[in-house]
Design an enzyme around this catalytic site. Structure first.
Site, short mmCIF file in Angstrom:
data_model
loop_
_atom_site.label_atom_id
_atom_site.label_comp_id
_atom_site.label_asym_id
_atom_site.label_seq_id
_atom_site.Cartn_x
_atom_site.Cartn_y
_atom_site.Cartn_z
N LYS A 12 0.93 -1.05 0.21
CA LYS A 12 0.00 0.28 -0.13
C LYS A 12 0.83 1.33 0.23
O LYS A 12 1.69 1.10 0.66
CB LYS A 12 -1.10 -0.29 0.89
CG LYS A 12 -2.17 1.05 1.48
CD LYS A 12 -2.98 0.60 2.45
CE LYS A 12 -3.62 1.85 2.88
NZ LYS A 12 -4.63 1.63 4.36
N SER A 54 -9.87 1.51 3.05
CA SER A 54 -9.01 2.42 2.61
C SER A 54 -7.98 1.92 1.78
O SER A 54 -7.31 1.79 0.21
CB SER A 54 -8.27 3.68 2.76
OG SER A 54 -7.18 2.79 3.90
N SER A 86 -10.71 -0.05 7.15
CA SER A 86 -9.10 -0.38 6.35
C SER A 86 -8.58 -1.99 4.83
O SER A 86 -7.77 -1.60 4.23
CB SER A 86 -8.28 0.90 5.75
OG SER A 86 -9.11 1.65 5.89
#
Lengths: 446, 467
Positions: free
Chosen positions: B78, B153, B177
């Site tokens: 990420k 996210s 997330s």
């Protein structure tokens, strides 16, 4: 001033920032000794506030903060925490300073001044220093540069109650504080290098009143004891003039201007920051057991007051001499080593003698070893004690025992005089100065 | 090579037996990325050359007989994890050209374990969101239906694994997330206990709940990665020094458990989601586990607490992005970040602090105690992960969308618990549905154990999106 003090009593409190001399910074492993270093060479993701970097508290700095608190007779909290103080300034890379808000390490202490007055210590807490802005001209353009070498260096803030009523007392307190942190060995407390930064807050009240005045004026970041004194006295006069007109001075933050020894307004109450303190989520609460605090207390070195008392008792010094010798820990230590070394010599000077010698002659202890000083004292004290007849007898004996040498001297080999001198000094065991012996020998040989 | 059914375990054995090389494997993933990422937008940055070099290095190490837990395995990371010398944006244009001079501890540990790093995955900007709608680099598309969000996210992370652009992904969770996008993309998503995995080098969202974690196809993959990630980090004072378990073994304990369920966690949840979770519970009961009704605080309270605490921390954490030392200036912040900073600044302001921040902290303590009480009676708590299956692109515009979507993951996040999302089937539209198994703090072995038992019976992960 005298006239003013008939009408008003100054109410003064003090905030002092002391930079610790730990090897590494407060929240990262960077070398904390930044003075004179090339800008931005003592930095890492943490003290540059890079994305994702996290603070890890320096255990030694916390211990030292607590030791300062102990030296100031504070209560030590078994549970404390760090908080974030949020504000923007280009030298503050994270946009917040890690400090302590409502749970500092140390609270409720006191310091006693020489006039017997007790000054309350509100709190002693730990925080981090900021970077440094440097305003320069490069190629004709004004630019601001930032050096982050100082960013994250451990700072201890010591806050007093508004217990002072004169600049002189403030100065004595500051000297004591400087002496204490130097004794603890936790800071060089070197004013020139910014190791101690001073912020007095001042207000006046009518003589006889006990309530705190409804305003106070803070003077920021002063870096010398005498400037603090000047700033306070300037403020006292300024406030008195305003109070005389029937109004109160404005609550504000002011700066000290060296040229003219005056202060000027910087920020009023309305412009005061809202720091939006909240607990630093990156650092868990700091907890101590009673045993850990006791162990820290045990590890405390002897402090100035205790040392002074001991000097009076152990070395039979006068209070005056003991005070002079203990003002600087290095001098006190030097004195004690002198006393120790002196004890090794068969006929030795007494501690009182050593103390007088060190004080009266203002001996530069950075230039001599304690043993050198003892030898100087011994030499100085023995010269006067040599009997002229005894000297004559010994020298005559030396000449009798060395007839060949005497003959060659008389034949013109004058350098053999040094041999005779050596023999004489041996017999005298250093009880006379070589120049005097030499002179005498020359006379006897003539 | 069937990338879709390839797991860490399988890939490791193929590499060891020289059936494939890391270079071949890496090339297969890079080709897949080249082919389908224009459609999905899982990646903000693909590090092709570096990946190929890492694969070659891994092959050399493999031939030299080196044994590292993830040697030669292609991962995505990420974009809020700092990666040394590789652009790290957190999907915000503020950091459009930011190249970190250091790596997050998670990244260093993965590199030490031998991974091949394929690239940085898209996310909601600064992790502010639950869909990837707030990314300054455009939303990521759900591999199961490209007209829908993958969740957020860690949406790029989830999409990259679900679409076989990476063998496994590293994401991070502040509240939902990891679990959320895993749920919408049909993956295993493990949110470790707060403090189990270091946060050092993770661009902070809410410091008091941020927890890095893996998104994988299988429970065993998640356990294997957690073994690498977990453990005390001298750079993170909030990381725990509790010993790290051998999760890939402890998850095979096969313990019969008491599973807690709370009605409030099913209220207002899409009926298809409720049905699938209940099916899963029935299956677990049939395998000898006990399901027990428990009382928990209504999760709606967690929204308020989480919103205030997270935004307060966000307002402080984003203060460093002033454009003075790195990155672009503050005008590059988009709407969502600005809204969060303003609300957080307000909540921390003098005069409001007690009413908001302090009160929220008190309620947080109550929530922690509430869970502690529940875990005195049960081993794990199960509920739906998200109230609905994936929603359509453009439906995440409500400023409070994220907080509402994450209602079911927020309570456990603010209590610092561990939890795992497990795929439990599909909606009538063919969209994945997930349930979460929540455990005690540092109870990773327990939730992995139950997840593994459930997975063996279902194997939903073997179903494939039609891309």
């Amino acid at each position: 001033m005298e006239e003013i003090l008939k009408k008003y009593t100054p109410v003064i409190g003090l905030e002092v920032h002391v930079e610790l001399k730990t090897n590494s910074k407060m929240f990262c492993g960077c070398d904390a000794n930044y003075f004179g270093e090339k800008p931005n060479t003592h930095t890492c993701p943490v003290c540059l506030g890079l994305p994702g970097a996290l603070p890890v508290p320096n255990k030694k700095a916390i211990d030292w903060c607590i030791m300062i608190g102990m030296a100031l007779n504070c209560e030590i909290s078994l549970v404390s925490k760090f908080d974030r103080k949020n504000y923007f300034y280009p030298d503050l890379p994270k946009g917040y300073q890690i400090s302590q808000y409502d749970e500092p390490f140390c609270t409720n202490g006191w310091v006693e001044l020489s006039n017997g007055k007790k000054i309350g210590i509100t709190r002693v807490h730990m925080e981090e220093d900021t970077g440094k802005l440097i305003h320069e001209h490069i190629d004709g353009n004004g630019v601001s540069l930032i050096d982050f070498n100082r960013s994250g260096v451990p700072l201890v803030e010591i806050v007093t109650e508004p217990d002072f009523d004169s600049a002189e007392d403030v100065k004595e307190y500051l000297q004591r504080l400087q002496q204490i942190v130097r004794y603890l060995g936790v800071s060089n407390a070197d004013m020139d290098k910014g190791d101690m930064r001073l912020e007095p807050n001042i207000s006046l009240r009518k003589v006889g009143e006990t309530k705190l005045p409804p305003y106070k004026v803070e003077v920021k970041n002063i870096n010398s004891f005498s400037f603090v004194e000047k700033a306070i006295n300037f403020e006292i006069k300024r406030h008195a003039e305003i109070l005389d007109t029937g109004t109160y001075p404005m609550q504000e933050t002011r700066g000290f201007i060296e040229a003219g020894s005056k202060t000027v307004g910087q920020r009023s109450k309305e412009e005061a920051h809202d720091y939006r303190y909240f607990p630093e989520p990156d650092i868990p609460p700091i907890e101590f057991s009673k045993e850990e605090i006791a162990a820290l207390m045990q590890s405390m070195p002897e402090l100035p007051d205790a040392k002074k008392e001991r000097f009076i008792k152990q070395y039979a010094l006068s209070a005056y001499n003991a005070d002079l010798l203990t003002r600087d820990k290095a001098l006190a230590d030097f004195f004690e080593i002198c006393c120790e070394d002196s004890g090794l010599v068969s006929v030795h000077p007494e501690p009182t003698h050593i103390a007088n010698w060190l004080i009266n002659r203002k001996v530069d202890i950075t230039k001599y070893m304690p043993a050198d000083v003892i030898m100087q004292i011994i030499e100085a004290s023995r010269v006067a004690g040599v009997d002229v007849d005894e000297l004559d007898d010994i020298l005559k004996k030396v000449l009798e025992e060395n007839p060949e040498v005497v003959t060659s001297y008389k034949a013109g080999k004058t350098n053999v005089l040094m041999f005779l001198l050596g023999q004489a000094m041996k017999s005298l065991k250093g009880r006379e100065k070589p120049e005097i012996i030499k002179e005498k020998l020359e006379k006897l040989l003539a | 090579m069937d990338l879709h059914t390839l797991t860490i375990k399988e890939a490791k054995s193929k590499l060891k037996n020289k059936e494939i090389s890391s270079l071949e494997l890496t090339q297969a993933y890079l080709e897949r990325i080249e082919k389908i990422d224009p459609k999905l937008n899982s990646f903000v940055t693909v590090t092709k050359d570096k990946a190929l070099q890492m694969a070659k290095d891994a092959d050399e190490a493999l031939s030299a007989g080196e044994d590292k837990p993830l040697l030669g395995l292609p991962f995505s990371i990420k974009d809020n994890f700092c990666t040394k010398d590789i652009r790290t944006t957190a999907s915000s244009k503020v950091l459009d050209d930011f190249i970190p001079p250091y790596s997050a501890t998670v990244v260093s540990r993965l590199m030490d374990a031998g991974i091949v790093h394929l690239g940085k995955t898209n996310m909601d900007a600064w992790a502010h969101g639950s869909s990837t709608a707030t990314s300054d680099y455009g939303p990521t598309r759900n591999p199961w239906d490209v007209e829908r969000y993958p969740g957020g996210s860690s949406g790029g992370a989830a999409a990259s694994v679900a679409s076989d652009e990476a063998l496994a992904a590293i994401g991070s969770e502040t509240a939902g997330s990891v679990r959320g996008p895993a749920s919408w993309c049909g993956l295993v998503g493990l949110k470790p206990t707060y403090g189990r995995v270091s946060r050092y080098g993770v661009i902070a969202m809410a410091s008091s709940t941020d927890s890095p974690g893996p998104l994988t196809k299988t429970v065993e993959d998640a356990a294997t990665i957690l073994e690498v990630l977990a453990g005390k980090d001298p750079h993170d004072a909030t990381s725990s020094s509790l010993p790290v378990e051998k999760y890939s073994e402890t998850m095979k304990a096969g313990k019969k458990m008491t599973i807690g369920i709370a009605d409030d966690y099913f209220d207002g949840v899409d009926s298809e989601v409720v049905a699938k979770v209940q099916e899963a519970l029935k299956l677990l009961e049939s395998k000898g586990h006990t399901v027990k009704k428990i009382e928990l605080f209504d999760p709606k309270y967690a929204i308020d607490v989480y919103t205030i605490l997270m935004r307060s921390e966000v307002s402080s954490n984003l203060a460093r992005f002033d454009g003075i030392r790195y990155g672009n200036d503050r005008s590059y912040f988009a709407e969502e970040a600005k809204r969060r900073m303003m609300l957080g600044t307000y909540a921390l302001s003098s005069g409001y602090y007690d009413a908001y921040y302090k009160k929220a902290q008190k309620v947080r303590t109550l929530i922690v105690e509430d869970f502690a009480k529940a875990f005195a009676e049960v081993d794990v708590i199960i509920g739906p992960t998200l109230p609905t299956p994936a929603i359509k692109i453009g439906q995440a515009d409500d400023p409070m969308f994220g907080e509402k979507a994450d209602i079911l993951t927020e309570p456990s996040a603010i209590a610092g618990l561990c939890a795992i999302n497990m795929p439990v089937g599909f909606s009538s539209l063919g969209l994945p549905i997930g349930m979460q198994i929540m455990g005690r703090q540092f109870g990773e072995s327990t939730i992995l154990d139950l997840a593994y038992q459930y997975e063996k019976e279902t194997e939903f992960w073997k179903q494939k999106p039609n891309l």
